[in-house]
Motif scaffolding. Structure first.
Motif, PDB file in Angstrom:
ATOM      1  N   GLN A  37       0.826  -1.206   0.000  1.00 14.00           N
ATOM      2  CA  GLN A  37       0.000   0.000   0.000  1.00 14.00           C
ATOM      3  C   GLN A  37       0.859   1.254   0.000  1.00 14.00           C
ATOM      4  O   GLN A  37       0.556   2.227  -0.708  1.00 14.00           O
ATOM      5  N   GLN A  38       1.937   1.238   0.775  1.00  6.82           N
ATOM      6  CA  GLN A  38       2.833   2.380   0.817  1.00  6.82           C
ATOM      7  C   GLN A  38       3.479   2.626  -0.530  1.00  6.82           C
ATOM      8  O   GLN A  38       3.611   3.773  -0.976  1.00  6.82           O
ATOM      9  N   ARG A  39       3.893   1.531  -1.199  1.00  3.41           N
ATOM     10  CA  ARG A  39       4.495   1.680  -2.528  1.00  3.41           C
ATOM     11  C   ARG A  39       3.502   2.256  -3.523  1.00  3.41           C
ATOM     12  O   ARG A  39       3.860   3.080  -4.362  1.00  3.41           O
ATOM     13  N   ARG A  40       2.256   1.806  -3.439  1.00  4.43           N
ATOM     14  CA  ARG A  40       1.233   2.343  -4.345  1.00  4.43           C
ATOM     15  C   ARG A  40       1.024   3.836  -4.096  1.00  4.43           C
ATOM     16  O   ARG A  40       0.860   4.614  -5.039  1.00  4.43           O
ATOM     17  N   ARG A  41       1.010   4.226  -2.837  1.00  5.35           N
ATOM     18  CA  ARG A  41       0.859   5.646  -2.520  1.00  5.35           C
ATOM     19  C   ARG A  41       2.033   6.450  -3.069  1.00  5.35           C
ATOM     20  O   ARG A  41       1.844   7.531  -3.637  1.00  5.35           O
ATOM     21  N   GLU A  42       3.227   5.924  -2.904  1.00  4.46           N
ATOM     22  CA  GLU A  42       4.416   6.614  -3.412  1.00  4.46           C
ATOM     23  C   GLU A  42       4.384   6.715  -4.936  1.00  4.46           C
ATOM     24  O   GLU A  42       4.768   7.747  -5.510  1.00  4.46           O
ATOM     25  N   GLN A  43       3.922   5.655  -5.583  1.00  8.21           N
ATOM     26  CA  GLN A  43       3.841   5.672  -7.047  1.00  8.21           C
ATOM     27  C   GLN A  43       2.797   6.679  -7.523  1.00  8.21           C
ATOM     28  O   GLN A  43       3.021   7.401  -8.504  1.00  8.21           O
ATOM     29  N   THR A  44       1.659   6.744  -6.829  1.00  5.99           N
ATOM     30  CA  THR A  44       0.617   7.700  -7.212  1.00  5.99           C
ATOM     31  C   THR A  44       1.098   9.132  -7.004  1.00  5.99           C
ATOM     32  O   THR A  44       0.886  10.007  -7.854  1.00  5.99           O
TER      33      THR A  44
END
Length: 214
Positions: free
Chosen positions: A14-21
């Motif tokens: 989830q953290q990686r997805r947030r960083e990617q967004t």
């Protein structure tokens, strides 16, 4: 036999997805602002360019000023930190000043999107001043203290440096850049701070060390 536990925690994904967004929003804003200017870009345009819902923006930023700050930090602060690392052990204050200016011009030539963002962010924008202003003033002050530079006023010299830098970046981005434009710019600015012309040419044409990785 029991299955092995996943090595990727849901929270990590989830953290990686947030960083990617967040990175997508910053990249979209940077591209649009480089093309049109900071004040001409709306928040909906940023989310559209990032292929995200309009409401997504406010999960990461509170305002356009917030994303401008993030774009400036990602685009300019990291480059400024690299210049700090490059020049940390240089003994000649004139070489420190020249090397930083030369790399700024070269960066704009090799990465026009970065160059246009800096130009269109503008000398009057607080983010550009906040990131590069203290560095320029520091280098100029050190040159004065060592006797290398002759400057009647550090603040005025810093403003002159910024104005000349943005004008030069605009020139190299708008036209076919003259060979060794970085050297010519550095030589001119060294003369501005009181370095004799022959010495300014010598310093500005020294082999330019590459920026450190990372």
């Amino acid at each position: 036999m029991d299955s092995l536990p996943s090595t990727t925690a849901p929270g990590g994904r989830q953290q990686r997805r947030r960083e990617q967004t967040r990175a997508r929003l910053i990249a979209a804003a940077r591209s649009l602002m480089a093309e049109r200017g900071v004040d001409a870009v709306g928040l909906t345009e940023i989310t559209d360019a990032a292929d995200l819902g309009a409401g997504t923006f406010y999960n990461y930023f509170q305002s356009r000023d917030d994303i401008v700050e993030a774009v400036a930090e990602a685009s300019v602060e990291s480059f400024g930190a690299s210049l700090d690392a490059l020049t940390a052990n240089m003994e000649d204050d004139a070489e420190v000043f020249a090397a930083s200016l030369r790399h700024l011009v070269r960066k704009a030539v090799t990465d026009p999107l970065w160059g246009w963002f800096v130009v269109r962010l503008g000398v009057a924008h607080p983010q550009l001043i906040a990131i590069l202003g203290p560095r320029a003033a520091r280098d100029l002050r050190k040159g004065v203290d060592s006797g290398r530079f002759t400057i009647p006023d550090i603040d005025v010299a810093t403003s002159c440096t910024f104005g000349a830098l943005l004008a030069t970046l605009h020139l190299v981005l708008s036209t076919k850049p003259e060979a060794h434009a970085d050297e010519l710019f550095a030589q001119t600015m060294l003369c501005m701070v009181g370095v004799p012309a022959s010495e300014a040419h010598k310093v500005a044409t020294r082999a330019l060390p590459p920026l450190p990785e990372g």
